[in-house]
Design a protein around this motif. Structure first.
Motif, PDB file in Angstrom:
ATOM      1  N   ARG A 196       4.127  -3.961 -16.511  1.00 16.57           N
ATOM      2  CA  ARG A 196       3.624  -4.919 -17.492  1.00 16.57           C
ATOM      3  C   ARG A 196       2.767  -4.271 -18.577  1.00 16.57           C
ATOM      4  O   ARG A 196       2.507  -4.880 -19.612  1.00 16.57           O
ATOM      5  CB  ARG A 196       2.832  -6.019 -16.794  1.00 16.57           C
ATOM      6  N   SER A 197       2.336  -3.027 -18.340  1.00 14.81           N
ATOM      7  CA  SER A 197       1.532  -2.338 -19.349  1.00 14.81           C
ATOM      8  C   SER A 197       2.374  -1.738 -20.464  1.00 14.81           C
ATOM      9  O   SER A 197       1.832  -1.226 -21.445  1.00 14.81           O
ATOM     10  CB  SER A 197       0.705  -1.231 -18.685  1.00 14.81           C
ATOM     11  N   GLY A 198       3.699  -1.800 -20.294  1.00 15.79           N
ATOM     12  CA  GLY A 198       4.577  -1.275 -21.330  1.00 15.79           C
ATOM     13  C   GLY A 198       5.012   0.166 -21.128  1.00 15.79           C
ATOM     14  O   GLY A 198       5.736   0.725 -21.962  1.00 15.79           O
ATOM     15  N   HIS A 199       4.589   0.766 -19.994  1.00 16.54           N
ATOM     16  CA  HIS A 199       4.977   2.168 -19.762  1.00 16.54           C
ATOM     17  C   HIS A 199       6.421   2.305 -19.284  1.00 16.54           C
ATOM     18  O   HIS A 199       7.024   3.371 -19.419  1.00 16.54           O
ATOM     19  CB  HIS A 199       4.046   2.799 -18.720  1.00 16.54           C
ATOM     20  N   TRP A 200       6.976   1.241 -18.710  1.00 15.46           N
ATOM     21  CA  TRP A 200       8.344   1.302 -18.205  1.00 15.46           C
ATOM     22  C   TRP A 200       9.292   1.557 -19.372  1.00 15.46           C
ATOM     23  O   TRP A 200       9.316   0.837 -20.348  1.00 15.46           O
ATOM     24  CB  TRP A 200       8.672  -0.023 -17.512  1.00 15.46           C
ATOM     25  N   GLY A 201      10.076   2.588 -19.268  1.00 16.26           N
ATOM     26  CA  GLY A 201      10.987   2.970 -20.343  1.00 16.26           C
ATOM     27  C   GLY A 201      10.517   4.204 -21.076  1.00 16.26           C
ATOM     28  O   GLY A 201      11.332   4.987 -21.571  1.00 16.26           O
ATOM     29  N   SER A 202       9.205   4.399 -21.144  1.00 16.25           N
ATOM     30  CA  SER A 202       8.691   5.600 -21.809  1.00 16.25           C
ATOM     31  C   SER A 202       8.613   6.776 -20.848  1.00 16.25           C
ATOM     32  O   SER A 202       8.810   7.924 -21.244  1.00 16.25           O
ATOM     33  CB  SER A 202       7.314   5.326 -22.420  1.00 16.25           C
ATOM     34  N   THR A 223       0.817  -1.206   0.000  1.00 10.62           N
ATOM     35  CA  THR A 223       0.000   0.000   0.000  1.00 10.62           C
ATOM     36  C   THR A 223       0.853   1.260   0.000  1.00 10.62           C
ATOM     37  O   THR A 223       0.633   2.175  -0.796  1.00 10.62           O
ATOM     38  CB  THR A 223      -0.939  -0.010   1.231  1.00 10.62           C
ATOM     39  N   VAL A 224       1.835   1.316   0.899  1.00 11.15           N
ATOM     40  CA  VAL A 224       2.651   2.524   1.017  1.00 11.15           C
ATOM     41  C   VAL A 224       3.568   2.685  -0.198  1.00 11.15           C
ATOM     42  O   VAL A 224       3.673   3.775  -0.779  1.00 11.15           O
ATOM     43  CB  VAL A 224       3.471   2.496   2.323  1.00 11.15           C
ATOM     44  N   ARG A 225       4.226   1.599  -0.612  1.00 11.25           N
ATOM     45  CA  ARG A 225       5.162   1.687  -1.728  1.00 11.25           C
ATOM     46  C   ARG A 225       4.503   1.429  -3.088  1.00 11.25           C
ATOM     47  O   ARG A 225       5.170   1.401  -4.105  1.00 11.25           O
ATOM     48  CB  ARG A 225       6.318   0.707  -1.513  1.00 11.25           C
ATOM     49  N   ARG A 226       3.211   1.197  -3.087  1.00 12.28           N
ATOM     50  CA  ARG A 226       2.405   1.074  -4.317  1.00 12.28           C
ATOM     51  C   ARG A 226       2.950  -0.042  -5.231  1.00 12.28           C
ATOM     52  O   ARG A 226       3.098   0.110  -6.432  1.00 12.28           O
ATOM     53  CB  ARG A 226       2.362   2.415  -5.052  1.00 12.28           C
ATOM     54  N   ILE A 227       3.211  -1.198  -4.627  1.00  3.39           N
ATOM     55  CA  ILE A 227       3.803  -2.310  -5.373  1.00  3.39           C
ATOM     56  C   ILE A 227       2.862  -2.851  -6.450  1.00  3.39           C
ATOM     57  O   ILE A 227       3.307  -3.060  -7.594  1.00  3.39           O
ATOM     58  CB  ILE A 227       4.256  -3.413  -4.397  1.00  3.39           C
ATOM     59  N   PRO A 228       1.575  -3.096  -6.173  1.00  9.14           N
ATOM     60  CA  PRO A 228       0.709  -3.575  -7.269  1.00  9.14           C
ATOM     61  C   PRO A 228       0.614  -2.586  -8.425  1.00  9.14           C
ATOM     62  O   PRO A 228       0.597  -2.982  -9.597  1.00  9.14           O
ATOM     63  CB  PRO A 228      -0.651  -3.762  -6.581  1.00  9.14           C
ATOM     64  N   GLN A 229       0.567  -1.285  -8.100  1.00  7.43           N
ATOM     65  CA  GLN A 229       0.484  -0.282  -9.149  1.00  7.43           C
ATOM     66  C   GLN A 229       1.765  -0.239  -9.977  1.00  7.43           C
ATOM     67  O   GLN A 229       1.721  -0.037 -11.200  1.00  7.43           O
ATOM     68  CB  GLN A 229       0.209   1.094  -8.534  1.00  7.43           C
ATOM     69  N   ALA A 230       2.909  -0.426  -9.310  1.00  6.97           N
ATOM     70  CA  ALA A 230       4.181  -0.451 -10.040  1.00  6.97           C
ATOM     71  C   ALA A 230       4.248  -1.649 -10.981  1.00  6.97           C
ATOM     72  O   ALA A 230       4.779  -1.560 -12.105  1.00  6.97           O
ATOM     73  CB  ALA A 230       5.346  -0.483  -9.049  1.00  6.97           C
ATOM     74  N   ASP A 249     -11.858   0.658  -7.894  1.00  8.98           N
ATOM     75  CA  ASP A 249     -10.937   1.138  -8.937  1.00  8.98           C
ATOM     76  C   ASP A 249     -10.046   2.281  -8.485  1.00  8.98           C
ATOM     77  O   ASP A 249      -9.521   3.035  -9.304  1.00  8.98           O
ATOM     78  CB  ASP A 249     -11.746   1.567 -10.181  1.00  8.98           C
ATOM     79  N   ARG A 250      -9.837   2.416  -7.200  1.00 11.97           N
ATOM     80  CA  ARG A 250      -8.984   3.496  -6.700  1.00 11.97           C
ATOM     81  C   ARG A 250      -7.511   3.128  -6.831  1.00 11.97           C
ATOM     82  O   ARG A 250      -7.105   2.028  -6.448  1.00 11.97           O
ATOM     83  CB  ARG A 250      -9.300   3.810  -5.245  1.00 11.97           C
ATOM     84  N   ASP A 251      -6.723   4.079  -7.271  1.00 13.64           N
ATOM     85  CA  ASP A 251      -5.291   3.845  -7.421  1.00 13.64           C
ATOM     86  C   ASP A 251      -4.575   3.819  -6.077  1.00 13.64           C
ATOM     87  O   ASP A 251      -3.470   3.295  -5.979  1.00 13.64           O
ATOM     88  CB  ASP A 251      -4.681   4.937  -8.313  1.00 13.64           C
ATOM     89  N   ASN A 252      -5.192   4.369  -5.047  1.00 11.21           N
ATOM     90  CA  ASN A 252      -4.536   4.411  -3.737  1.00 11.21           C
ATOM     91  C   ASN A 252      -5.156   3.424  -2.749  1.00 11.21           C
ATOM     92  O   ASN A 252      -5.025   3.587  -1.538  1.00 11.21           O
ATOM     93  CB  ASN A 252      -4.568   5.829  -3.160  1.00 11.21           C
ATOM     94  N   VAL A 253      -5.824   2.391  -3.261  1.00  6.27           N
ATOM     95  CA  VAL A 253      -6.398   1.347  -2.413  1.00  6.27           C
ATOM     96  C   VAL A 253      -5.932  -0.013  -2.930  1.00  6.27           C
ATOM     97  O   VAL A 253      -6.019  -0.297  -4.130  1.00  6.27           O
ATOM     98  CB  VAL A 253      -7.939   1.407  -2.398  1.00  6.27           C
ATOM     99  N   ASP A 267       1.609  -3.130 -12.383  1.00 11.22           N
ATOM    100  CA  ASP A 267       0.720  -2.805 -13.496  1.00 11.22           C
ATOM    101  C   ASP A 267       1.413  -1.864 -14.484  1.00 11.22           C
ATOM    102  O   ASP A 267       1.284  -2.010 -15.707  1.00 11.22           O
ATOM    103  CB  ASP A 267      -0.559  -2.146 -12.982  1.00 11.22           C
ATOM    104  N   PHE A 268       2.147  -0.899 -13.948  1.00  9.00           N
ATOM    105  CA  PHE A 268       2.883   0.056 -14.779  1.00  9.00           C
ATOM    106  C   PHE A 268       3.927  -0.667 -15.634  1.00  9.00           C
ATOM    107  O   PHE A 268       4.054  -0.428 -16.835  1.00  9.00           O
ATOM    108  CB  PHE A 268       3.551   1.086 -13.866  1.00  9.00           C
TER     109      PHE A 268
END
Length: 319
Positions: free
Chosen positions: A127-133, A115-122, A270-274, A124-125
């Motif tokens: 595997r969605s292909g945003h890493w590098g862009s 929750t604090v370090r936003r690991i699931p969101q990272a 669908d909250r990004d912070n939950v 998702d980021f």
């Protein structure tokens, strides 16, 4: 004569092995028991073994089982069993305290970090292909925070020991101070919430704790506050949590339990912070087997005339 036992939903293989001699297990689906009209049940049932997922064991169910002597609950929390009705009927209720403390504490720390370090969101980021862009947004930090434990039973103490390793300060809130712990006790709930940055709830469900974490407590945590709940979903007023999140009054929330599982309120889904987990705090193979062993031991001890191993307070052993 073999003893007839009603098994609600699934139980562990180890339970069936331990009860293979002298007991006949009759399985029933929890969904059938939840219907308005109960299905035909075998006569002479003397024990109930609850299983997974939990299903309410009501006064109505007890009433149609006149030979019932004991309900062995699967798990430490037994709010699905009407223990007060059982006590009135002279039926023993047992549970499995202490068995899952370490597993749930491990999960609590994992949920806190997620929750604090936003690991699931990272993830998702990435595997969605945003890493590098572009760069993933910077996360908050656990360092420098004061963690508050709502409840300091076996699970709360296990969480506290793990938190010590992160070098954070620890407060706790209980009705009475717990002796021989190095953490600061804050008896007033709102004062407790105002003084911490992370609130970790590990209290049981029931009328005494329903909605305990409401809007006032969440507001007291403040816009940098984090809520973690690994106790019971009913402890958190979910409508209040949604309102506070809507206005930016709380940084994030991590929930392993919900009030109406498995339903996830739309305002949380669908909250990004939950971060929401499907109630997996004690859900490991080894732990489920340990719970099953203690559950079966209660049945074996009871019918051997030695009394229950771990009765609940509402149905104490009487001399």
């Amino acid at each position: 004569m073999a003893t007839d036992v009603l098994v609600i939903n699934h139980t562990r293989d180890v339970v069936a092995r331990m009860l293979s001699e002298g007991f006949v297990l009759h399985h029933v689906a929890g969904a059938d028991l939840a219907a308005d009209v109960l299905p035909p049940l075998p006569p002479g049932i003397r024990a109930i073994l609850t299983g997974v997922p939990p299903v309410p064991v009501t006064d109505h169910l007890m009433a149609v089982l006149p030979e019932l002597e004991i309900i062995a609950n699967f798990g430490a929390g037994y709010d699905a069993v009407d223990a007060a009705a059982a006590a009135r009927r002279g039926i023993m209720v047992t549970h499995t305290p202490g068995v899952l403390n370490e597993e749930v504490a491990d999960l609590a720390i994992g949920l806190l970090l997620s929750t604090v370090r936003r690991i699931p969101q990272a993830w998702d980021f990435a595997r969605s292909g945003h890493w590098g862009s572009h760069e993933f947004p910077l996360s908050p930090s656990l360092q420098g925070r004061r963690v508050g434990l709502l409840g300091l039973g076996g699970i709360g103490r296990a969480i506290a020991r793990r938190c010590e390793g992160f070098g954070v300060e620890i407060d706790y809130h209980t009705r009475r101070a717990v002796p021989d712990v190095p953490y600061r006790h804050v008896p007033d709930l709102l004062e407790f919430a105002r003084g911490i940055d992370v609130l970790v709830a590990s209290v049981p469900g029931g009328a005494a704790t329903r909605g305990l974490i409401g809007e006032a407590v969440l507001d007291a945590l403040g816009p940098d506050g984090v809520l973690i709940n690994i106790g019971r979903g009913s402890v958190v007023d979910e409508a209040a949590l949604i309102r506070v999140l809507d206005r930016g009054g709380l940084l994030a929330a991590g929930l392993d339990v919900l009030a109406d599982e498995p339903r996830i309120p739309e305002g949380l889904r669908d909250r990004d912070n939950v971060v929401i987990l499907p109630h997996v705090g004690g859900a490991t193979v080894a732990n489920r087997d340990r719970i099953g062993v203690l559950q079966a031991r209660n049945i074996l001890s009871w019918f051997a005339g030695r009394g229950p191993v771990t009765p609940v307070p509402e149905t104490p052993v009487r001399g």
